[in-house]
Design a protein around this motif. Structure first.
Motif, PDB file in Angstrom:
ATOM      1  N   ALA A 151      37.013  32.894  69.174  1.00 16.39           N
ATOM      2  CA  ALA A 151      36.864  31.914  70.441  1.00 16.39           C
ATOM      3  C   ALA A 151      36.016  30.989  70.190  1.00 16.39           C
ATOM      4  O   ALA A 151      34.643  31.126  69.725  1.00 16.39           O
ATOM      5  CB  ALA A 151      36.377  32.849  71.658  1.00 16.39           C
ATOM      6  N   ILE A 210      34.240  27.415  72.101  1.00 12.69           N
ATOM      7  CA  ILE A 210      33.977  26.709  73.219  1.00 12.69           C
ATOM      8  C   ILE A 210      34.116  25.368  73.304  1.00 12.69           C
ATOM      9  O   ILE A 210      33.919  24.659  72.360  1.00 12.69           O
ATOM     10  CB  ILE A 210      32.509  27.197  73.779  1.00 12.69           C
ATOM     11  N   ARG A 211      34.844  24.671  74.429  1.00  9.17           N
ATOM     12  CA  ARG A 211      34.740  23.250  74.478  1.00  9.17           C
ATOM     13  C   ARG A 211      34.516  23.104  75.847  1.00  9.17           C
ATOM     14  O   ARG A 211      34.494  23.826  76.539  1.00  9.17           O
ATOM     15  CB  ARG A 211      36.396  23.035  74.282  1.00  9.17           C
ATOM     16  N   PRO A 223      33.032  18.765  71.636  1.00  9.71           N
ATOM     17  CA  PRO A 223      32.709  20.006  70.680  1.00  9.71           C
ATOM     18  C   PRO A 223      31.522  20.525  71.063  1.00  9.71           C
ATOM     19  O   PRO A 223      30.511  19.923  71.352  1.00  9.71           O
ATOM     20  CB  PRO A 223      32.944  19.277  69.320  1.00  9.71           C
ATOM     21  N   PRO A 224      31.507  22.146  70.738  1.00  7.88           N
ATOM     22  CA  PRO A 224      30.125  22.649  71.083  1.00  7.88           C
ATOM     23  C   PRO A 224      28.895  22.225  70.350  1.00  7.88           C
ATOM     24  O   PRO A 224      27.618  22.097  70.892  1.00  7.88           O
ATOM     25  CB  PRO A 224      30.312  24.084  70.408  1.00  7.88           C
ATOM     26  N   ILE A 252      25.904  23.078  72.646  1.00  7.96           N
ATOM     27  CA  ILE A 252      25.310  24.162  72.572  1.00  7.96           C
ATOM     28  C   ILE A 252      23.723  23.926  72.207  1.00  7.96           C
ATOM     29  O   ILE A 252      22.897  24.750  72.694  1.00  7.96           O
ATOM     30  CB  ILE A 252      25.898  25.006  71.624  1.00  7.96           C
ATOM     31  N   ASN A 266      31.217  33.927  69.519  1.00  9.59           N
ATOM     32  CA  ASN A 266      29.763  33.335  68.936  1.00  9.59           C
ATOM     33  C   ASN A 266      28.639  33.731  70.012  1.00  9.59           C
ATOM     34  O   ASN A 266      29.052  33.270  71.174  1.00  9.59           O
ATOM     35  CB  ASN A 266      30.017  32.063  68.578  1.00  9.59           C
ATOM     36  N   GLN A 278      20.600  34.864  73.283  1.00 12.13           N
ATOM     37  CA  GLN A 278      21.266  36.021  74.101  1.00 12.13           C
ATOM     38  C   GLN A 278      20.986  37.490  73.313  1.00 12.13           C
ATOM     39  O   GLN A 278      21.192  38.447  73.788  1.00 12.13           O
ATOM     40  CB  GLN A 278      22.891  35.820  73.570  1.00 12.13           C
ATOM     41  N   ASP A 287      28.499  31.922  59.161  1.00 17.21           N
ATOM     42  CA  ASP A 287      27.812  30.987  58.216  1.00 17.21           C
ATOM     43  C   ASP A 287      26.770  31.414  57.066  1.00 17.21           C
ATOM     44  O   ASP A 287      25.825  31.111  56.649  1.00 17.21           O
ATOM     45  CB  ASP A 287      26.846  29.989  59.087  1.00 17.21           C
ATOM     46  N   GLU A 307      35.706  30.987  55.662  1.00 23.32           N
ATOM     47  CA  GLU A 307      35.674  29.845  56.698  1.00 23.32           C
ATOM     48  C   GLU A 307      36.113  28.506  56.196  1.00 23.32           C
ATOM     49  O   GLU A 307      35.777  28.312  55.003  1.00 23.32           O
ATOM     50  CB  GLU A 307      34.373  29.770  57.629  1.00 23.32           C
ATOM     51  N   GLY A 308      36.968  27.883  57.082  1.00 28.85           N
ATOM     52  CA  GLY A 308      37.132  26.616  56.598  1.00 28.85           C
ATOM     53  C   GLY A 308      38.072  26.209  55.526  1.00 28.85           C
ATOM     54  O   GLY A 308      37.843  25.271  54.829  1.00 28.85           O
ATOM     55  N   ILE A 309      39.162  27.010  55.217  1.00 27.24           N
ATOM     56  CA  ILE A 309      40.046  26.805  54.160  1.00 27.24           C
ATOM     57  C   ILE A 309      40.995  25.482  54.635  1.00 27.24           C
ATOM     58  O   ILE A 309      41.753  25.663  55.714  1.00 27.24           O
ATOM     59  CB  ILE A 309      40.736  27.966  53.890  1.00 27.24           C
ATOM     60  N   GLY A 323      41.129  28.491  58.791  1.00 25.20           N
ATOM     61  CA  GLY A 323      40.930  27.319  58.228  1.00 25.20           C
ATOM     62  C   GLY A 323      41.998  26.285  58.873  1.00 25.20           C
ATOM     63  O   GLY A 323      43.064  26.991  59.209  1.00 25.20           O
ATOM     64  N   TYR A 324      41.711  24.902  58.634  1.00 24.88           N
ATOM     65  CA  TYR A 324      42.846  23.977  59.121  1.00 24.88           C
ATOM     66  C   TYR A 324      44.417  24.419  58.424  1.00 24.88           C
ATOM     67  O   TYR A 324      45.217  23.735  58.891  1.00 24.88           O
ATOM     68  CB  TYR A 324      42.556  22.565  58.842  1.00 24.88           C
ATOM     69  N   PRO A 378      41.697  25.228  65.771  1.00 24.06           N
ATOM     70  CA  PRO A 378      41.529  25.986  66.997  1.00 24.06           C
ATOM     71  C   PRO A 378      42.468  25.352  68.050  1.00 24.06           C
ATOM     72  O   PRO A 378      42.661  24.007  68.074  1.00 24.06           O
ATOM     73  CB  PRO A 378      39.999  25.619  67.297  1.00 24.06           C
TER      74      PRO A 378
HETATM   75  P1  C2E Z   1      31.317  28.399  63.791  1.00 26.78           P
HETATM   76  O1  C2E Z   1      31.311  29.715  64.591  1.00 26.78           O
HETATM   77  O2  C2E Z   1      31.001  28.589  62.487  1.00 26.78           O
HETATM   78  O3  C2E Z   1      33.094  28.145  63.835  1.00 26.78           O
HETATM   79  C1  C2E Z   1      33.680  27.369  62.826  1.00 26.78           C
HETATM   80  C2  C2E Z   1      33.703  25.955  63.210  1.00 26.78           C
HETATM   81  O4  C2E Z   1      34.394  25.609  61.914  1.00 26.78           O
HETATM   82  C3  C2E Z   1      34.513  25.454  64.386  1.00 26.78           C
HETATM   83  O5  C2E Z   1      33.805  24.519  64.740  1.00 26.78           O
HETATM   84  C4  C2E Z   1      35.890  25.230  63.810  1.00 26.78           C
HETATM   85  O6  C2E Z   1      36.424  24.472  64.541  1.00 26.78           O
HETATM   86  C5  C2E Z   1      35.579  24.507  62.500  1.00 26.78           C
HETATM   87  N1  C2E Z   1      36.557  24.872  61.415  1.00 26.78           N
HETATM   88  C6  C2E Z   1      37.442  25.937  61.359  1.00 26.78           C
HETATM   89  N2  C2E Z   1      37.917  25.783  60.442  1.00 26.78           N
HETATM   90  C7  C2E Z   1      37.894  24.682  59.785  1.00 26.78           C
HETATM   91  C8  C2E Z   1      38.332  23.774  58.659  1.00 26.78           C
HETATM   92  O7  C2E Z   1      39.269  24.293  57.865  1.00 26.78           O
HETATM   93  N3  C2E Z   1      37.804  22.565  58.463  1.00 26.78           N
HETATM   94  C9  C2E Z   1      36.779  22.164  59.228  1.00 26.78           C
HETATM   95  N4  C2E Z   1      36.144  21.071  58.713  1.00 26.78           N
HETATM   96  N5  C2E Z   1      36.283  22.557  60.082  1.00 26.78           N
HETATM   97  C10 C2E Z   1      36.821  24.159  60.409  1.00 26.78           C
HETATM   98  P2  C2E Z   1      33.513  24.041  66.317  1.00 26.78           P
HETATM   99  O8  C2E Z   1      34.651  24.746  67.257  1.00 26.78           O
HETATM  100  O9  C2E Z   1      33.120  22.735  66.367  1.00 26.78           O
HETATM  101  O10 C2E Z   1      32.329  25.027  66.597  1.00 26.78           O
HETATM  102  C11 C2E Z   1      30.979  24.528  65.834  1.00 26.78           C
HETATM  103  C12 C2E Z   1      30.126  25.723  66.072  1.00 26.78           C
HETATM  104  O11 C2E Z   1      29.621  25.846  67.518  1.00 26.78           O
HETATM  105  C13 C2E Z   1      30.741  26.952  65.734  1.00 26.78           C
HETATM  106  O12 C2E Z   1      30.502  27.255  64.315  1.00 26.78           O
HETATM  107  C14 C2E Z   1      29.722  28.030  66.408  1.00 26.78           C
HETATM  108  O13 C2E Z   1      28.459  28.377  65.766  1.00 26.78           O
HETATM  109  C15 C2E Z   1      29.399  27.308  67.659  1.00 26.78           C
HETATM  110  N6  C2E Z   1      29.969  27.911  68.963  1.00 26.78           N
HETATM  111  C16 C2E Z   1      31.416  27.685  69.310  1.00 26.78           C
HETATM  112  N7  C2E Z   1      31.564  28.316  70.347  1.00 26.78           N
HETATM  113  C17 C2E Z   1      30.525  28.787  70.884  1.00 26.78           C
HETATM  114  C18 C2E Z   1      30.092  29.656  71.984  1.00 26.78           C
HETATM  115  O14 C2E Z   1      30.955  29.985  72.649  1.00 26.78           O
HETATM  116  N8  C2E Z   1      28.655  30.360  72.172  1.00 26.78           N
HETATM  117  C19 C2E Z   1      27.763  29.627  70.772  1.00 26.78           C
HETATM  118  N9  C2E Z   1      26.549  30.227  71.142  1.00 26.78           N
HETATM  119  N10 C2E Z   1      28.108  28.837  70.028  1.00 26.78           N
HETATM  120  C20 C2E Z   1      29.498  28.434  69.787  1.00 26.78           C
END
Ligand code: C2E
Ligand code: MG
Ligand code: MG
Length: 460
Positions: free
Chosen positions: A227, A229-230, A240-241, A245, A287, A292, A350, A406-408, A427-428, A433
């Motif tokens: 999940a 968040i947006r 984007p988060p 965040i 996440n 929290q 990460d 992550e991120g394949i 991954g994409y 997402p």
């Molecule tokens: P994360 O938990 O490491 O999430 C993976 C991020 O990588 C996501 O970015 C996702 O869209 C992106 N991603 C997935 N596959 C690929 C890929 O193949 N290539 C590339 N370039 N990116 C990919 P997103 O959605 O922008 O989220 C970024 C970060 O924001 C997340 O990293 C997480 O740390 C945080 N986040 C997201 N939702 C929440 C939430 O509900 N609460 C909290 N505390 N943090 C959040």
């Protein structure tokens, strides 16, 4: 004969010069001990049930012990040490019983004072292949002959030391050019969003969860969802988060936002299961941020949500990064322990981007490790980045953890990860997402199997 000897002498000298240069470049001798080294020696001790484990590096005359577990010893001088033997053979040295090994009897072996019956030492190498140090275990396992997979485990642990050195080097390069993972400096974010923007968004229900599938790499079956968040902003669109965040964390609103996210995800799990009971095998991961954790009663809160929505703890996963655990390690330990007892999956997100990844891996009860996207994207750049991913996967396996890459983005990364034994990924290349409705469509695919992705090397 004389010429041959001179040649081999000069080759040895050259090798030694290259080794000392690599050692100087790694800046290992005169730096503070790092907790990740302690974690590695402890892991080795536990895995091999060894009496003593040493991680040592050496210059021309003496051996520097950078981490030791068990009996406290100093390995000096260099000559006659385990390090010397490893460097001479250029390979692992395994001695099941020192007393029957003729070349080791007598006074040459400094560690004989320990009266250890056996030892094994494997090289820690620089990216160029030069031996920088050794990881050595004494007593314990090698009283019998070391099995091949045990030797591989020891070599993996030594590779992990190399990887940590390489990580440190990369971090230096990155910090001079910008951070390894996008970290937002609040002061640089500017005026937007303010606390009241975020408060308003929460009241107006402008947050939304997107879901990204996690797949089993061999089959491309969707085994879970993350999940993400947006913020659906009326003027700015989908935010984007990373754009809000950090501010939410800074001003404390991450707590209500986080609560909302957990509740929303649990509600969605309930809804999917009402559509199809087969979805009960899916794990939806949420996440969590540092704040929290600092709060008492997170496990009680999660338990109450599971009850309220009638979902099993196996259906929920919680992702956290190392940095979110660092602020208050004792509380983190307690909270993680109670979450684990509850039965929810704990994922370290990460992995590798923090400052002492291994230390945390060893200390906290995670069951899944997510390899950071920055490693996956560099995997095809050369032997060393590939080696880092390989050792992370092997280490996780030895610790009984699952690994998610992550991120394949490319077929090449996909194939390599499978070859390295990584079972899960996201991954994409497979799916971006997407909204709950859109992901619902994917879940309805026969067997939840995603189609064959685009051709090699084509980022989606
Ligand atoms: P994360 O938990 O490491 O999430 C993976 C991020 O990588 C996501 O970015 C996702 O869209 C992106 N991603 C997935 N596959 C690929 C890929 O193949 N290539 C590339 N370039 N990116 C990919 P997103 O959605 O922008 O989220 C970024 C970060 O924001 C997340 O990293 C997480 O740390 C945080 N986040 C997201 N939702 C929440 C939430 O509900 N609460 C909290 N505390 N943090 C959040
Ligand atoms: Mg995550
Ligand atoms: Mg991540």
């Amino acid at each position: 004969m004389h010429i041959v000897e001179m040649r081999s002498d000069s080759i040895e000298r050259q090798n030694e010069d290259a080794r000392l240069q690599a050692l100087a470049a790694a800046e290992i001798l005169d730096t503070e001990p790092e907790s990740c080294f302690d974690a590695i020696t402890r892991l080795a001790a536990e895995y091999f049930q060894a009496d003593t484990v040493l991680l040592s590096f050496a210059d021309e005359s003496r051996v520097w012990v950078k981490s030791s577990w068990g009996e406290s010893i100093r390995e000096m001088p260099r000559h006659g040490s385990v390090f010397e033997m490893v460097i001479r053979d250029g390979a692992p040295v395994i001695v099941p019983d020192v007393s029957v090994e003729p070349r080791l009897t007598g006074k040459r072996m400094t560690l004989r004072r320990l009266e250890v019956a056996s030892f094994a030492g494997v090289p820690v190498r620089a990216p160029g292949g030069e031996i920088l140090g050794t990881l050595s275990i004494f007593g314990g396992l090698p009283r019998r002959r070391m099995a091949v997979d045990e030797l591989h485990m020891l070599e993996s642990l030594a590779d992990m030391v190399s990887s940590q050195l390489e990580l440190r080097r990369m971090r230096k390069v990155f910090t001079s050019k910008g951070p390894i993972a996008p970290q937002v400096d609040i002061s640089a974010v500017g005026a937007w969003p303010t606390r009241s923007d975020l408060r308003h968004a929460l009241d107006q229900r402008q947050f939304l969860l997107y879901y990204q599938p996690e797949v089993e790499l061999a089959t491309r079956k969707i085994i879970g969802l993350e999940a993400l968040i947006r913020w659906v902003h009326p003027e700015r669109g989908l935010v984007p988060p990373m754009d809000f965040i950090p501010m939410a964390e800074e001003c404390g609103l991450i707590l209500p936002i986080g609560d909302w996210g957990l509740e929303e995800a649990c509600g969605q799990i309930q809804q999917w299961c009402a559509d199809d009971l087969g979805y009960r095998s899916l794990r939806v991961c949420v996440n969590l941020s540092a704040r929290q954790f600092a709060r008492e009663g997170l496990a009680d809160h999660v338990e109450a949500l599971l009850r309220r929505f009638g979902i099993s703890s196996r259906q929920l996963g919680l992702e956290m990064t190392e940095s979110s655990l660092i602020t208050d390690t004792n509380t983190a330990m307690e909270v993680l322990g109670s979450l684990r007892r509850l039965g929810v999956s704990l994922l370290m997100d990460d992995f590798g981007t923090g400052y002492s990844s291994l230390h945390h891996l060893h200390r906290y009860p995670f069951d899944v490790l997510k390899i950071d996207r920055s490693f996956v994207s560099r995997m095809t750049d050369g032997e060393q980045p590939l080696q880092i991913v390989k050792t992370i996967i092997e280490l996780a396996r030895a610790l009984g953890m699952d690994v998610v890459a992550e991120g394949i983005e490319t077929r090449e990364q996909y194939t390599l990860l499978q070859e390295l034994g990584c079972r899960y990924g996201q991954g994409y290349l497979f799916a971006r997402p997407m909204s709950a409705e859109a992901v619902g469509e994917l879940l309805r695919l026969p067997g939840r199997l995603l189609p064959e992705p685009a051709e090699a090397g084509q980022p989606c």
